[in-house]
Write an enzyme that holds these catalytic residues in place. Structure first.
Site, PDB file in Angstrom:
ATOM      1  N   HIS A 120      37.376  29.860  52.096  1.00  0.00           N
ATOM      2  CA  HIS A 120      37.964  31.215  52.078  1.00  0.00           C
ATOM      3  C   HIS A 120      37.786  31.932  53.421  1.00  0.00           C
ATOM      4  CE1 HIS A 120      38.647  30.904  47.811  1.00  0.00           C
ATOM      5  NE2 HIS A 120      37.359  30.876  47.511  1.00  0.00           N
ATOM      6  N   ASP A 155      39.456  22.400  45.202  1.00  0.00           N
ATOM      7  CA  ASP A 155      38.596  23.438  44.612  1.00  0.00           C
ATOM      8  C   ASP A 155      39.453  24.263  43.637  1.00  0.00           C
ATOM      9  OD1 ASP A 155      35.826  25.024  45.412  1.00  0.00           O
ATOM     10  OD2 ASP A 155      37.412  26.406  44.772  1.00  0.00           O
ATOM     11  N   HIS A 157      39.626  27.328  43.323  1.00  0.00           N
ATOM     12  CA  HIS A 157      40.147  28.526  43.989  1.00  0.00           C
ATOM     13  C   HIS A 157      41.054  28.128  45.153  1.00  0.00           C
ATOM     14  CE1 HIS A 157      36.184  29.561  42.198  1.00  0.00           C
ATOM     15  NE2 HIS A 157      36.822  30.668  41.828  1.00  0.00           N
ATOM     16  N   ASP A 243      34.500  23.121  40.958  1.00  0.00           N
ATOM     17  CA  ASP A 243      34.506  24.223  39.996  1.00  0.00           C
ATOM     18  C   ASP A 243      35.714  24.170  39.062  1.00  0.00           C
ATOM     19  OD1 ASP A 243      36.077  24.795  42.182  1.00  0.00           O
ATOM     20  OD2 ASP A 243      35.071  26.675  42.694  1.00  0.00           O
TER      21      ASP A 243
END
Ligand SMILES: [Zn+2]
Length: 313
Positions: A120, A155, A157, A243
């Site tokens: 991120h 991931d 996200h 995740d």
């Protein structure tokens, strides 16, 4: 196959209760050592230099990080710890070392077991537990020698920082398969396909919450494989977050640990076809340590055993 880490990364202490905690590394490492033997994890003590960090980040941002000497919230959830500088330089240094091993042929495949995550983090900002973009630093190093690198971010996200850093180049094909609208909100839509010279070299695959490993593998086969086959990358890099595994504290997908083994097999098969088997992987998210460890060890198991396939050729 080489798995690289540093015990220092298990000392990084965010405030109590923070999901991105030191056990993410220490527990995983013990789990891997139990399954694969004590020698499975190699130690890198390299510290990324300010110049290296500036290869993808704004100089002012890196200078700001170097000026911090106490625990600091970089945003509402991203904590620069008291020893933050040492830790982010160590994590980035591990990724740079691993990239060098792969570029030099010392290792064909490798996994950087690091924290905090990086995908991120953007040009001049921290976000979502990420302070510097570890995979981007490694990829930027790889581009000194290679012309085309593919980055696959699985991931849960969206890897918005990595996308931001490479969306204007055609030398990095960035592919992101993630949970639709999880975090960051309104990031990673299918119509985000790159900008300027990089138009067509970003692929986003948002999947609904609850998606299974079958959906991930189908997306890899039907959407990612044909594009990469045409792109002919010289190296496959993976932002390997765990995740999306069922029961994770931050994601809402339903993959099993074995699904991550199957996804890693896809990556290794593609690497054999496109780029002489070269695979660089680094840890991103994964916040329930038992399922993180189980999924990551499936992934390491495939990387570890792939040599058998190579030798059989
Ligand atoms: Zn994540």
């Amino acid at each position: 196959m080489i798995c690289v880490s540093n015990p220092l990364l298990a000392e990084y202490r965010p405030p109590p209760g923070h999901p991105e905690h030191p056990h993410r590394i220490s527990y995983v490492r013990e789990f891997l050592e139990e399954r694969f033997g004590k020698e499975i994890v190699s130690v890198s003590r390299r510290m990324a230099t300010p110049e290296e960090l500036c290869s993808v980040h704004a100089r002012e941002y890196i200078e700001y990080l170097f000026s911090l000497n106490a625990e600091t919230y970089l945003d509402y959830e991203t904590v620069f710890s008291e020893r933050g500088l040492e830790e982010i330089r160590c994590a980035a240094g591990i990724c740079l070392d691993l990239m060098e091993y792969i570029l030099s042929g010392t290792a064909r495949k490798g996994f950087a077991l690091i924290r905090p995550p990086g995908h991120h983090a953007g040009y001049n900002r921290a976000m979502g537990y990420c302070i510097v973009n570890n995979i981007a630093l490694a990829v930027q190093k790889g581009l000194q020698k290679l012309q085309r690198i593919a980055v696959i971010d699985w991931d849960a996200h969206h890897g918005n920082g990595t996308q931001e850093l490479f969306e204007e180049t055609d030398r990095v094909f960035f592919v992101d398969i993630h949970q639709d609208n999880l975090f960051p909100i309104q990031s990673g839509a299918a119509d985000e396909t790159g900008k300027n010279k990089g138009k067509g070299f970003t692929l986003n695959i948002p999947l609904p919450a609850g998606s299974t490993g079958v959906q991930y593998l189908d997306s890899m086969d039907a959407k990612i494989y044909p594009l990469l086959k045409a792109y002919k990358p010289e190296l496959l890099c993976v932002s390997a977050g765990f995740d999306a595994v069922a029961g994770d504290l931050e994601g809402g997908m339903t993959l099993t640990p074995q699904d991550f083994g199957a996804m890693t097999e896809r990556i290794c098969t593609w690497a054999d076809e496109f780029c002489g088997g070269s695979v660089f992987m680094t840890l991103e998210g994964g916040y329930r340590i038992e399922s993180l460890s189980a999924a990551l060890s499936e992934c390491i198991g495939v990387l570890q055993n792939w040599r058998r396939h190579e030798l059989g050729r």
